[in-house]
Design an enzyme around this catalytic site. Structure first.
Site, PDB file in Angstrom:
ATOM      1  CE  LYS A  80      21.566   5.820 -55.337  1.00  0.00           C
ATOM      2  NZ  LYS A  80      22.539   6.483 -54.451  1.00  0.00           N
ATOM      3  CG  ASP A  81      16.591   0.203 -51.727  1.00  0.00           C
ATOM      4  OD1 ASP A  81      16.818   1.416 -51.818  1.00  0.00           O
ATOM      5  OD2 ASP A  81      15.799  -0.284 -50.906  1.00  0.00           O
ATOM      6  NE  ARG A  82      19.689  -8.247 -51.346  1.00  0.00           N
ATOM      7  CZ  ARG A  82      18.743  -9.002 -51.913  1.00  0.00           C
ATOM      8  NH1 ARG A  82      18.891  -9.442 -53.162  1.00  0.00           N
ATOM      9  NH2 ARG A  82      17.641  -9.301 -51.256  1.00  0.00           N
TER      10      ARG A  82
END
Length: 352
Positions: A80-82
């Site tokens: 998942k995106d940071r």
């Protein structure tokens, strides 16, 4: 490399204005959708975790340290995106062990929301979808035009490009992949190897999709295509009858493009000619992917946007909510609506 070089042309026309995404983590929220009933018993402890401005791999390392197990004992379905507020599942392999105290892993950037035992570990790619809540701030666009465009996307979907996140800053992962391919070698580090193979493969897919967006065939089945349902990895060839299948019109069935690997594409007619032409522009990269053991797979060209709704909490804020199949990128939906600019810099594009 620019966004246009890494992705390709938009299908819906020019962007309708500008906006900022990810000014704060809460502006980009992701909830993993996992359709697996958990048994409540077994040697695997499943964790429902909320992360803020923290990538998946670092969260896994922190959870493993707190549990006193090697990082190889922890699994997750996807990255998942940071720069986001995300909620996703992890699983810890704890044979014969009690539930550990995970409080040492928790702080403002990580919270364990739920713990459930299960008989099996969480497999990569096991999630069926991701739910997104996006807040576009500093919005400079006409609301009526936005409403019309969003209704269009709801009906037609968008090109299923891999987002710029896949390619690293300025396309650095693609540059590195091309260099390794030219040397006919692979990085020794497993995570680096995986990242570069994925970037090279995704870049080739985007090149093919860009060509079909340019000629208008990305959302239309043609004889020789290989068709697939939204949530299926299997595909079948399109003849005249298949091209008239009513499930194409309701965004259940889609033409696909190649995820390059070992073996020839089973596509035919004009589709095969185009795929061969795209591959011929990067022969070293195609050979590198095949020699690395990647199998030839297919990915749908058209991305249906599930449950798309929107509203304007303030005149300069657009909030979007929708669901996308696993492995698809929310930012490719947004780019069909507005140009994204970085917070505090309204004249330069933001790279995510």
């Amino acid at each position: 490399m620019t966004e246009l070089e890494l992705l390709g042309p938009r299908a819906s026309g020019e962007p309708l204005g500008t906006a900022v995404l990810k000014a704060v983590a809460e502006d980009f929220q992701v909830d993993e959708v996992l359709d697996i009933p958990l048994s409540g018993q077994g040697e695997h402890l499943w964790l429902w975790v909320e992360k803020r401005d923290l990538n998946t791999e670092e969260a896994a390392r922190r959870l493993a340290r707190a549990a006193g197990v090697p990082v190889r004992s922890i699994s997750y379905a996807g990255l998942k995106d940071r720069q986001a507020l995300t909620r996703q599942w992890f699983s810890l392999h704890l044979p014969g062990k009690a539930d550990p105290d995970l409080s040492r892993a928790e702080d403002a950037s990580l919270r364990v929301l739920k713990q459930v035992r299960h008989l099996r570990k969480l497999q990569r790619g096991a999630h069926s979808a991701n739910g997104f809540t996006l807040r576009l701030t500093a919005l400079a666009a006409d609301h009526q035009a936005l409403d019309t465009r969003l209704e269009q996307l709801k009906q037609n979907g968008v090109p299923n490009y891999f987002g710029t996140q896949r390619f690293g800053h300025g396309g650095g992962n693609v540059h590195d992949a091309l260099e390794w391919a030219a040397r006919k070698a692979l990085p020794e580090q497993r995570n680096v190897r995986s990242r570069l193979l994925s970037a090279g493969r995704s870049f080739l897919f985007n090149q093919l999709l860009a060509a079909r967006v340019a000629d208008g065939s990305w959302a239309r089945a043609q004889v020789g295509d290989l068709l697939a349902f939204t949530d299926s990895r299997s595909f079948f060839p399109a003849g005249e009858a298949e091209c008239a299948d009513p499930r194409l019109a309701i965004l259940d069935l889609h033409p696909t493009g190649p995820m390059w690997g070992e073996g020839a594409s089973p596509a035919g007619a004009a589709t095969a000619q185009l795929e061969n032409a795209v591959g011929a522009r990067q022969p070293a990269l195609c050979q590198w992917l095949a020699q690395a053991g990647m199998d030839h797979e297919r990915r749908i060209l058209r991305l249906p946007i599930g449950g798309l709704t929107w509203h304007y909490p303030e005149p300069d804020i657009l909030q979007l909510e929708f669901v996308l199949p696993a492995g698809c990128f929310a930012t490719v939906v947004v780019r069909e609506v507005v140009d994204l600019v970085s917070a505090g810099q309204t004249d330069s594009p933001c790279v995510f």
